[in-house]
Design a protein around this motif. Structure first.
Motif, PDB file in Angstrom:
ATOM      1  N   TRP A   7       8.669 -18.062  16.280  1.00 17.04           N
ATOM      2  CA  TRP A   7      10.046 -18.486  16.062  1.00 17.04           C
ATOM      3  C   TRP A   7      10.149 -19.997  15.872  1.00 17.04           C
ATOM      4  N   ASN A   8       9.174 -20.724  16.359  1.00 17.45           N
ATOM      5  CA  ASN A   8       9.168 -22.176  16.132  1.00 17.45           C
ATOM      6  C   ASN A   8       8.704 -22.533  14.723  1.00 17.45           C
ATOM      7  N   ARG A   9       8.101 -21.582  14.013  1.00 22.26           N
ATOM      8  CA  ARG A   9       7.579 -21.841  12.664  1.00 22.26           C
ATOM      9  C   ARG A   9       8.525 -21.375  11.557  1.00 22.26           C
ATOM     10  N   THR A  10       9.613 -20.715  11.898  1.00 19.60           N
ATOM     11  CA  THR A  10      10.489 -20.186  10.866  1.00 19.60           C
ATOM     12  C   THR A  10      11.235 -21.304  10.149  1.00 19.60           C
ATOM     13  N   LYS A  11      11.736 -20.987   8.969  1.00 15.84           N
ATOM     14  CA  LYS A  11      12.437 -21.977   8.144  1.00 15.84           C
ATOM     15  C   LYS A  11      13.878 -21.526   7.940  1.00 15.84           C
ATOM     16  N   GLY A  12      14.188 -20.974   6.771  1.00 18.54           N
ATOM     17  CA  GLY A  12      15.553 -20.553   6.507  1.00 18.54           C
ATOM     18  C   GLY A  12      15.820 -19.099   6.785  1.00 18.54           C
ATOM     19  N   GLY A  13      14.754 -18.299   6.748  1.00 23.61           N
ATOM     20  CA  GLY A  13      14.924 -16.873   6.991  1.00 23.61           C
ATOM     21  C   GLY A  13      13.587 -16.175   7.035  1.00 23.61           C
ATOM     22  N   ILE A  14      13.600 -14.912   7.404  1.00 13.95           N
ATOM     23  CA  ILE A  14      12.375 -14.102   7.377  1.00 13.95           C
ATOM     24  C   ILE A  14      12.677 -12.781   6.690  1.00 13.95           C
ATOM     25  N   GLY A  15      11.645 -12.233   6.060  1.00 12.79           N
ATOM     26  CA  GLY A  15      11.725 -10.907   5.465  1.00 12.79           C
ATOM     27  C   GLY A  15      10.483 -10.138   5.859  1.00 12.79           C
ATOM     28  N   ILE A  16      10.659  -8.941   6.377  1.00 15.00           N
ATOM     29  CA  ILE A  16       9.529  -8.128   6.830  1.00 15.00           C
ATOM     30  C   ILE A  16       9.579  -6.778   6.129  1.00 15.00           C
ATOM     31  N   LEU A  17       8.495  -6.430   5.473  1.00 13.48           N
ATOM     32  CA  LEU A  17       8.320  -5.109   4.878  1.00 13.48           C
ATOM     33  C   LEU A  17       7.175  -4.436   5.623  1.00 13.48           C
ATOM     34  N   ALA A  18       7.401  -3.220   6.123  1.00 10.98           N
ATOM     35  CA  ALA A  18       6.381  -2.582   6.962  1.00 10.98           C
ATOM     36  C   ALA A  18       6.386  -1.073   6.774  1.00 10.98           C
ATOM     37  N   SER A  19       5.188  -0.520   6.835  1.00  7.26           N
ATOM     38  CA  SER A  19       4.982   0.924   6.869  1.00  7.26           C
ATOM     39  C   SER A  19       3.792   1.166   7.782  1.00  7.26           C
ATOM     40  N   GLU A  20       3.422   2.423   7.968  1.00 10.72           N
ATOM     41  CA  GLU A  20       2.256   2.708   8.790  1.00 10.72           C
ATOM     42  C   GLU A  20       0.984   2.165   8.157  1.00 10.72           C
ATOM     43  N   LYS A  25       0.832  -1.198   0.000  1.00 11.22           N
ATOM     44  CA  LYS A  25       0.000   0.000   0.000  1.00 11.22           C
ATOM     45  C   LYS A  25       0.867   1.249   0.000  1.00 11.22           C
ATOM     46  N   GLN A  26       0.463   2.206  -0.796  1.00 12.09           N
ATOM     47  CA  GLN A  26       1.246   3.421  -0.939  1.00 12.09           C
ATOM     48  C   GLN A  26       1.160   4.292   0.315  1.00 12.09           C
ATOM     49  N   THR A  27       2.308   4.809   0.717  1.00 14.79           N
ATOM     50  CA  THR A  27       2.382   5.734   1.848  1.00 14.79           C
ATOM     51  C   THR A  27       3.608   6.601   1.671  1.00 14.79           C
ATOM     52  N   ASP A  28       3.541   7.820   2.163  1.00 11.83           N
ATOM     53  CA  ASP A  28       4.660   8.748   2.029  1.00 11.83           C
ATOM     54  C   ASP A  28       5.621   8.667   3.206  1.00 11.83           C
ATOM     55  N   GLY A  29       5.283   7.882   4.211  1.00  9.05           N
ATOM     56  CA  GLY A  29       6.114   7.811   5.401  1.00  9.05           C
ATOM     57  C   GLY A  29       7.293   6.864   5.261  1.00  9.05           C
ATOM     58  N   ALA A  30       7.911   6.585   6.393  1.00 16.81           N
ATOM     59  CA  ALA A  30       9.075   5.708   6.422  1.00 16.81           C
ATOM     60  C   ALA A  30       8.678   4.278   6.071  1.00 16.81           C
ATOM     61  N   LYS A  31       9.603   3.588   5.438  1.00 16.20           N
ATOM     62  CA  LYS A  31       9.396   2.185   5.074  1.00 16.20           C
ATOM     63  C   LYS A  31      10.524   1.355   5.683  1.00 16.20           C
ATOM     64  N   LEU A  32      10.149   0.270   6.365  1.00 13.52           N
ATOM     65  CA  LEU A  32      11.105  -0.599   7.042  1.00 13.52           C
ATOM     66  C   LEU A  32      11.237  -1.905   6.277  1.00 13.52           C
ATOM     67  N   SER A  33      12.474  -2.333   6.072  1.00 13.96           N
ATOM     68  CA  SER A  33      12.756  -3.622   5.428  1.00 13.96           C
ATOM     69  C   SER A  33      13.736  -4.377   6.310  1.00 13.96           C
ATOM     70  N   LEU A  34      13.288  -5.524   6.836  1.00 10.02           N
ATOM     71  CA  LEU A  34      14.121  -6.316   7.748  1.00 10.02           C
ATOM     72  C   LEU A  34      14.277  -7.720   7.187  1.00 10.02           C
ATOM     73  N   PHE A  35      15.525  -8.183   7.141  1.00 10.49           N
ATOM     74  CA  PHE A  35      15.811  -9.551   6.706  1.00 10.49           C
ATOM     75  C   PHE A  35      16.803 -10.189   7.675  1.00 10.49           C
ATOM     76  N   MET A  36      16.634 -11.487   7.888  1.00 12.12           N
ATOM     77  CA  MET A  36      17.587 -12.211   8.731  1.00 12.12           C
ATOM     78  C   MET A  36      17.460 -13.712   8.496  1.00 12.12           C
ATOM     79  N   PRO A  37      18.562 -14.444   8.680  1.00 10.35           N
ATOM     80  CA  PRO A  37      18.484 -15.903   8.594  1.00 10.35           C
ATOM     81  C   PRO A  37      17.870 -16.457   9.870  1.00 10.35           C
ATOM     82  N   GLY A  97       8.628  10.010   9.941  1.00 13.67           N
ATOM     83  CA  GLY A  97       7.826   9.209  10.861  1.00 13.67           C
ATOM     84  C   GLY A  97       8.655   8.193  11.612  1.00 13.67           C
ATOM     85  N   THR A  98       8.137   7.744  12.732  1.00 13.02           N
ATOM     86  CA  THR A  98       8.879   6.823  13.595  1.00 13.02           C
ATOM     87  C   THR A  98       8.300   5.415  13.607  1.00 13.02           C
ATOM     88  N   LEU A  99       7.206   5.178  12.871  1.00 13.91           N
ATOM     89  CA  LEU A  99       6.610   3.843  12.778  1.00 13.91           C
ATOM     90  C   LEU A  99       6.317   3.263  14.167  1.00 13.91           C
TER      91      LEU A  99
END
Length: 353
Positions: free
Chosen positions: A73-86, A10-22, A54-56
């Motif tokens: 955390w018991n359901r994770t596989k090889g990694g997670i990726g999270i994309l988030a905005s307001e 969804k389009q938003t003009d605020g901050a966008k967070l992208s988190l990745f980890m194994p 913005g501070t999200l």
């Protein structure tokens, strides 16, 4: 299937967070996953202090709660990726590990998701014999037995009055009467029973595929596999198979064999993509210059955008921005890989005209 690159955030003009980890499947490594996640969130909070748009707050509250969610955390596989905005948060459970990173910006960092755009390496594993099925689900890491509702896994469960010791007779098959003529040899009767059962399985797998579109990998004796292939109509069966019953293999051998089959399928799919790119280049229907691709995207002329798998881990805001713009125009975003490394293009656009 990874939907982020098919259905834009969804389009938003605020901050966008992208988190990745194994992430990890087993103890003790998986105990560290929530700690790594917490440290990434701490980094995100520091970066957000420097970001004026913005501070999200809501997003950070949600993610801090997620850090404490043991079931997650018991359901994770090889990694997670999270994309988030307001406006929206999407969490991707990835089959393969990805480098740990946290980015705050005006665009989502989507490059790490490209590897999964063609779908996770999930499959059904069907261990068949002439009169029974054992079905398993492969999630990219583990193989576990499953029993889908409505799929009978034993031949005699389909024949409520069939006598396996008789030389002929009649029986009910899912409510339909099937005749067995006296005088058949035992071998002929078994062949006909197997054919009937395999037809049932092929139809059952077809229904299963409509609900859960994953390839079916067959295993069994070479005789049974050959007989089933002659009957099977579905195009979802993997070309490669395990030509022995699964009970002759241990768990590690099964997992390694299925992983190899799925990896070969991925390479074959990549080869088709790179072949298509070569044809487009020879026909002058492709562009490799990023600035020109952006202009063509604005004109709606880009049909597909291919990114070399070697560049997926690159930190390129310009490439992320272009991919987000292309997604909005309906262009397909795909990874590509060159087995012989003969092609240098980090990315390539195939044009509509």
């Amino acid at each position: 299937m990874n939907e982020t690159l098919k259905q834009p955030m969804k389009q938003t003009d605020g901050a966008k967070l992208s988190l990745f980890m194994p992430t990890h499947l087993s103890d003790p490594e998986n105990r560290q996953d929530p700690i790594v996640f917490k440290n990434l969130l701490r980094d995100a909070e520091e970066k957000l202090k420097e970001f004026p748009e913005g501070t999200l707050v809501r997003v950070m509250d949600e993610l801090n709660q997620l850090q404490k969610d043991i079931m997650f955390w018991n359901r994770t596989k090889g990694g997670i990726g999270i994309l988030a905005s307001e406006a929206e948060t999407r969490i991707h459970h990835l089959t393969y590990p990805v480098p740990a990173s946290i980015k705050i910006g005006h665009e989502f960092h989507v490059l790490p998701l490209l590897k999964y755009q063609e779908g996770e390496p999930e499959a059904f594993l069907a261990d068949i014999s002439r009169n029974r099925l054992r079905l398993y689900y492969f999630d990219g890491h583990t193989v576990k037995a499953v029993r889908p509702a409505g799929l009978e896994q034993d031949f005699y469960d389909l024949f409520d009055d069939f006598d396996p010791d008789s030389d002929g007779g009649s029986g009910n098959f899912n409510g339909l009467v099937g005749s067995y003529h006296g005088g058949w040899s035992k071998a002929e009767e078994e062949r006909k029973d197997r054919e009937k059962y395999f037809r049932y399985l092929d139809n059952a797998f077809t229904r299963l595929y409509k609900d859960q579109p994953m390839p079916v990998i067959l295993s069994g004796t070479t005789e049974n596999l050959s007989a089933f292939r002659e009957i099977a109509k579905g195009d979802f069966y993997a070309e490669a198979a395990i030509d022995k019953p699964l009970d002759s293999l241990n768990a590690h051998q099964i997992r390694d064999t299925v992983t190899k089959i799925m990896e070969d399928r991925r390479k074959a799919k990549y080869q088709k993509t790179t072949d298509m790119a070569s044809v487009a280049l020879s026909d002058n229907r492709a562009e490799t210059d990023l600035a020109k691709i952006r202009k063509l995207a604005q004109e709606g002329r880009v049909a597909e955008f291919l990114v070399n798998e070697q560049y997926i881990s690159e930190d390129s805001q310009e490439l992320d921005s272009l991919i987000n713009d292309l997604t909005a125009t309906g262009a397909k975003i795909k990874p590509m890989a060159y087995e012989d490394e003969s092609r240098p293009e980090p990315y390539l656009a195939i044009l509509r005209y």
